[in-house]
Write a protein that holds these residues in place. Structure first.
Motif, PDB file in Angstrom:
ATOM      1  N   LEU A  99       0.627  -1.487   0.439  1.00  0.00           N
ATOM      2  CA  LEU A  99      -0.062  -0.030  -0.140  1.00  0.00           C
ATOM      3  C   LEU A  99       0.831   1.465   0.586  1.00  0.00           C
ATOM      4  O   LEU A  99       0.414   2.428  -0.099  1.00  0.00           O
ATOM      5  N   GLU A 100       2.380   0.871   0.413  1.00  0.00           N
ATOM      6  CA  GLU A 100       2.866   2.078   0.125  1.00  0.00           C
ATOM      7  C   GLU A 100       3.431   2.521  -1.196  1.00  0.00           C
ATOM      8  O   GLU A 100       4.192   3.937  -1.158  1.00  0.00           O
ATOM      9  N   VAL A 101       3.489   1.691  -1.959  1.00  0.00           N
ATOM     10  CA  VAL A 101       3.769   2.219  -3.443  1.00  0.00           C
ATOM     11  C   VAL A 101       3.145   3.304  -4.162  1.00  0.00           C
ATOM     12  O   VAL A 101       2.406   3.475  -4.541  1.00  0.00           O
ATOM     13  N   ALA A 102       4.362   4.610  -4.078  1.00  0.00           N
ATOM     14  CA  ALA A 102       3.683   5.579  -4.596  1.00  0.00           C
ATOM     15  C   ALA A 102       2.825   5.472  -5.517  1.00  0.00           C
ATOM     16  O   ALA A 102       1.814   6.290  -6.126  1.00  0.00           O
ATOM     17  N   SER A 103       3.425   5.153  -6.218  1.00  0.00           N
ATOM     18  CA  SER A 103       2.638   5.283  -8.271  1.00  0.00           C
ATOM     19  C   SER A 103       1.232   4.324  -8.125  1.00  0.00           C
ATOM     20  O   SER A 103       1.113   4.366  -8.618  1.00  0.00           O
ATOM     21  N   GLU A 104       1.181   3.219  -7.068  1.00  0.00           N
ATOM     22  CA  GLU A 104       0.324   2.765  -7.374  1.00  0.00           C
ATOM     23  C   GLU A 104      -0.791   2.378  -6.218  1.00  0.00           C
ATOM     24  O   GLU A 104      -1.505   2.215  -5.543  1.00  0.00           O
ATOM     25  N   LYS A 105      -0.421   3.493  -5.089  1.00  0.00           N
ATOM     26  CA  LYS A 105      -0.892   3.748  -3.708  1.00  0.00           C
ATOM     27  C   LYS A 105      -2.438   3.813  -3.573  1.00  0.00           C
ATOM     28  O   LYS A 105      -3.173   3.295  -3.084  1.00  0.00           O
ATOM     29  N   LYS A 106      -2.671   4.837  -4.834  1.00  0.00           N
ATOM     30  CA  LYS A 106      -4.721   5.021  -4.852  1.00  0.00           C
ATOM     31  C   LYS A 106      -5.600   4.218  -5.077  1.00  0.00           C
ATOM     32  O   LYS A 106      -6.422   3.477  -4.532  1.00  0.00           O
ATOM     33  N   ILE A 107      -4.486   3.008  -6.248  1.00  0.00           N
ATOM     34  CA  ILE A 107      -5.358   2.014  -6.847  1.00  0.00           C
ATOM     35  C   ILE A 107      -5.722   0.987  -5.734  1.00  0.00           C
ATOM     36  O   ILE A 107      -6.740  -0.142  -5.733  1.00  0.00           O
ATOM     37  N   LYS A 108      -4.288   0.573  -5.006  1.00  0.00           N
ATOM     38  CA  LYS A 108      -3.630  -0.368  -4.784  1.00  0.00           C
ATOM     39  C   LYS A 108      -4.807  -0.061  -2.817  1.00  0.00           C
ATOM     40  O   LYS A 108      -5.383  -1.059  -1.718  1.00  0.00           O
ATOM     41  N   THR A 109      -4.865   0.932  -2.355  1.00  0.00           N
ATOM     42  CA  THR A 109      -5.788   1.807  -1.667  1.00  0.00           C
ATOM     43  C   THR A 109      -7.974   0.940  -1.721  1.00  0.00           C
ATOM     44  O   THR A 109      -8.309   0.598  -0.960  1.00  0.00           O
ATOM     45  N   LEU A 110      -7.625   1.398  -2.824  1.00  0.00           N
ATOM     46  CA  LEU A 110      -8.941   1.278  -3.163  1.00  0.00           C
ATOM     47  C   LEU A 110      -9.697  -0.274  -2.682  1.00  0.00           C
ATOM     48  O   LEU A 110     -10.252  -0.424  -2.883  1.00  0.00           O
ATOM     49  N   PHE A 111      -9.018  -0.771  -3.586  1.00  0.00           N
ATOM     50  CA  PHE A 111      -8.579  -2.640  -3.804  1.00  0.00           C
ATOM     51  C   PHE A 111      -8.217  -3.267  -2.665  1.00  0.00           C
ATOM     52  O   PHE A 111      -9.555  -4.519  -1.652  1.00  0.00           O
ATOM     53  N   PHE A 112      -7.954  -2.966  -1.584  1.00  0.00           N
ATOM     54  CA  PHE A 112      -7.868  -2.818   0.181  1.00  0.00           C
ATOM     55  C   PHE A 112      -9.576  -2.785   0.601  1.00  0.00           C
ATOM     56  O   PHE A 112      -9.723  -3.258   1.755  1.00  0.00           O
ATOM     57  N   LYS A 113      -9.812  -1.054   0.425  1.00  0.00           N
ATOM     58  CA  LYS A 113     -11.238  -1.257   0.998  1.00  0.00           C
ATOM     59  C   LYS A 113     -11.997  -2.339   0.294  1.00  0.00           C
ATOM     60  O   LYS A 113     -12.906  -2.057   1.189  1.00  0.00           O
ATOM     61  N   LYS A 114     -12.055  -2.120  -0.800  1.00  0.00           N
ATOM     62  CA  LYS A 114     -12.983  -3.683  -1.138  1.00  0.00           C
ATOM     63  C   LYS A 114     -12.997  -4.367  -0.957  1.00  0.00           C
ATOM     64  O   LYS A 114     -14.136  -5.245  -0.460  1.00  0.00           O
ATOM     65  N   ALA A 115     -11.726  -4.921  -0.505  1.00  0.00           N
ATOM     66  CA  ALA A 115     -11.309  -6.121   0.202  1.00  0.00           C
ATOM     67  C   ALA A 115     -12.078  -6.603   2.061  1.00  0.00           C
ATOM     68  O   ALA A 115     -12.571  -7.517   2.224  1.00  0.00           O
ATOM     69  N   MET A 116     -12.064  -4.778   2.202  1.00  0.00           N
ATOM     70  CA  MET A 116     -12.922  -4.758   3.735  1.00  0.00           C
ATOM     71  C   MET A 116     -14.198  -5.185   3.779  1.00  0.00           C
ATOM     72  O   MET A 116     -15.048  -6.140   4.888  1.00  0.00           O
ATOM     73  N   GLU A 117     -14.123  -4.481   2.564  1.00  0.00           N
ATOM     74  CA  GLU A 117     -16.402  -4.603   2.449  1.00  0.00           C
ATOM     75  C   GLU A 117     -16.374  -6.530   2.733  1.00  0.00           C
ATOM     76  O   GLU A 117     -17.818  -6.851   2.847  1.00  0.00           O
ATOM     77  N   THR A 118     -15.608  -6.885   1.210  1.00  0.00           N
ATOM     78  CA  THR A 118     -15.622  -8.097   1.126  1.00  0.00           C
ATOM     79  C   THR A 118     -16.206  -8.977   2.073  1.00  0.00           C
ATOM     80  O   THR A 118     -16.740 -10.396   2.665  1.00  0.00           O
ATOM     81  N   THR A 119     -15.090  -8.987   2.699  1.00  0.00           N
ATOM     82  CA  THR A 119     -14.031 -10.021   4.303  1.00  0.00           C
ATOM     83  C   THR A 119     -15.671  -9.449   5.771  1.00  0.00           C
ATOM     84  O   THR A 119     -15.567 -10.700   6.121  1.00  0.00           O
ATOM     85  N   PHE A 120     -15.799  -8.192   5.495  1.00  0.00           N
ATOM     86  CA  PHE A 120     -16.567  -8.035   7.231  1.00  0.00           C
ATOM     87  C   PHE A 120     -17.935  -7.898   6.788  1.00  0.00           C
ATOM     88  O   PHE A 120     -17.904  -6.834   6.117  1.00  0.00           O
ATOM     89  N   ASN A 121     -18.862  -8.364   7.157  1.00  0.00           N
ATOM     90  CA  ASN A 121     -20.520  -7.970   6.603  1.00  0.00           C
ATOM     91  C   ASN A 121     -20.656  -7.194   8.012  1.00  0.00           C
ATOM     92  O   ASN A 121     -21.607  -5.956   7.440  1.00  0.00           O
ATOM     93  N   ASN A 122     -19.869  -7.087   9.065  1.00  0.00           N
ATOM     94  CA  ASN A 122     -20.229  -6.380   9.846  1.00  0.00           C
ATOM     95  C   ASN A 122     -19.856  -4.424  10.085  1.00  0.00           C
ATOM     96  O   ASN A 122     -18.450  -4.771   9.150  1.00  0.00           O
ATOM     97  N   LYS A 123     -20.557  -3.215   9.519  1.00  0.00           N
ATOM     98  CA  LYS A 123     -19.583  -2.103   9.768  1.00  0.00           C
ATOM     99  C   LYS A 123     -19.345  -1.745  10.738  1.00  0.00           C
ATOM    100  O   LYS A 123     -18.611  -0.463  10.711  1.00  0.00           O
ATOM    101  N   ASN A 124     -19.217  -2.065  12.011  1.00  0.00           N
ATOM    102  CA  ASN A 124     -18.676  -1.818  12.936  1.00  0.00           C
ATOM    103  C   ASN A 124     -17.652  -2.730  13.652  1.00  0.00           C
ATOM    104  O   ASN A 124     -18.357  -3.690  14.798  1.00  0.00           O
ATOM    105  N   LEU A 125     -16.593  -2.417  13.630  1.00  0.00           N
ATOM    106  CA  LEU A 125     -15.699  -3.380  13.926  1.00  0.00           C
ATOM    107  C   LEU A 125     -14.330  -3.258  14.653  1.00  0.00           C
ATOM    108  O   LEU A 125     -13.956  -1.831  14.861  1.00  0.00           O
TER     109      LEU A 125
END
Length: 295
Positions: A99-125
């Motif tokens: 996530l700290e690769v500057a050139s791809e930080k934005k797109i990788k962060t976006l996919f990490f957030k999507k992975a969060m939504e897929t992995t956890f059903n609960n909104k309050n963690l």
């Protein structure tokens, strides 16, 4: 202390700051504790909002839904990691580096957030939830990012091929233009030279023939250089043809005809070079024979 610490044993608190707490590498719990600090840094960095409370920090992530993560965790979370997740440190550091690769930080962060939504059903963690499912979260993130890369790969290959194709075509056209100029110029030069040959002025005629001979030698030398360049281009084309055939068989049929056209053009230019070269020597010889028989 309560705000910035977690209980690791029943007797001690360790402050969440490596400048204050000495992380004894012989203590496995402290190793995990140190890694959890790095994980907190990741969420602090990628979160859309960070709210520092009295006892814990709340990280808020927005994508298609809003997820809140409380930074507090417990000693049994560390024990769970030690018992069940031997790759915990590797996963966290891989995530951090990714996530700290500057050139791809934005797109990788976006996919990490999507992975969060897929992995956890609960909104309050709580951080405890993240720690227990960190392997699943990272696997989900990798699958999202890998799918994205795979979707781009054909386009990258097409773009690379088009750039290579244009480069080859440009070089071949440059050589072809030069050869065509010589095809047109040589007969004109011969006609002009032959018309100046005179039986009454031998010296002038000999100079014209010598000039035609020197011109022929120069043209042959330039054409020889063109032939060497063509051989290099032909070898490169053969290499690219084999590469696409082996490495990109599914896309090869889209490139095969264009590569074949370039190879055919290379062979065609070679033939024209030979025609120009032998025509030039032949016309020079004819000029010399005209002078000889006129005398």
């Amino acid at each position: 202390i309560e705000k910035n610490s977690t209980s690791i044993t029943d007797k001690y608190f360790f402050i969440l700051d490596e400048k204050i707490t000495s992380f004894n590498q012989e203590n496995p719990k402290l190793k995990v504790f140190n890694i959890i600090i790095q994980l907190n840094k990741i969420f602090n960095d990628i979160s859309d909002d960070v709210e520092k409370g009295i006892k814990y920090t709340t990280y808020t992530i927005f994508d298609t839904k809003k997820i809140k993560i409380k930074s507090d965790f417990h000693k049994h979370d560390i024990e769970f990691i030690l018992d069940n997740n031997i790759n915990f440190g590797e996963i966290v550091y891989d995530t951090y580096n990714d996530l700290e690769v500057a050139s791809e930080k934005k797109i990788k962060t976006l996919f990490f957030k999507k992975a969060m939504e897929t992995t956890f059903n609960n909104k309050n963690l709580q951080m405890s939830d993240i720690l227990r499912d960190i392997a699943k979260l990272f696997e989900e993130y990798e699958s999202h990012y890998r799918a994205y890369i795979n979707s781009l790969e054909p386009e990258k290959i097409k773009q690379q091929f088009q750039e290579e194709h244009n480069s080859f075509l440009k070089e071949l056209n440059s050589i072809l233009t030069d050869v065509h100029n010589k095809i047109i110029f040589i007969p004109l030069a011969f006609i002009f030279g032959a018309s100046q040959i005179s039986s009454s002025d031998s010296l002038k005629s000999i100079i014209i023939i010598l000039g035609m001979l020197v011109f022929t030698i120069f043209v042959s030398t330039f054409l020889g250089t063109h032939e060497k360049v063509l051989n290099i281009l032909k070898n490169k084309l053969d290499e690219r043809n084999v590469y696409y055939k082996i490495e990109e068989p599914s896309l090869y049929k889209n490139y095969e005809n264009k590569i074949k056209e370039l190879i055919d053009l290379t062979e065609s230019i070679k033939i024209r070079i030979q025609v120009v070269r032998y025509s030039n020597w032949t016309l020079t010889l004819i000029g010399a024979l005209i002078l000889y028989y006129s005398k």
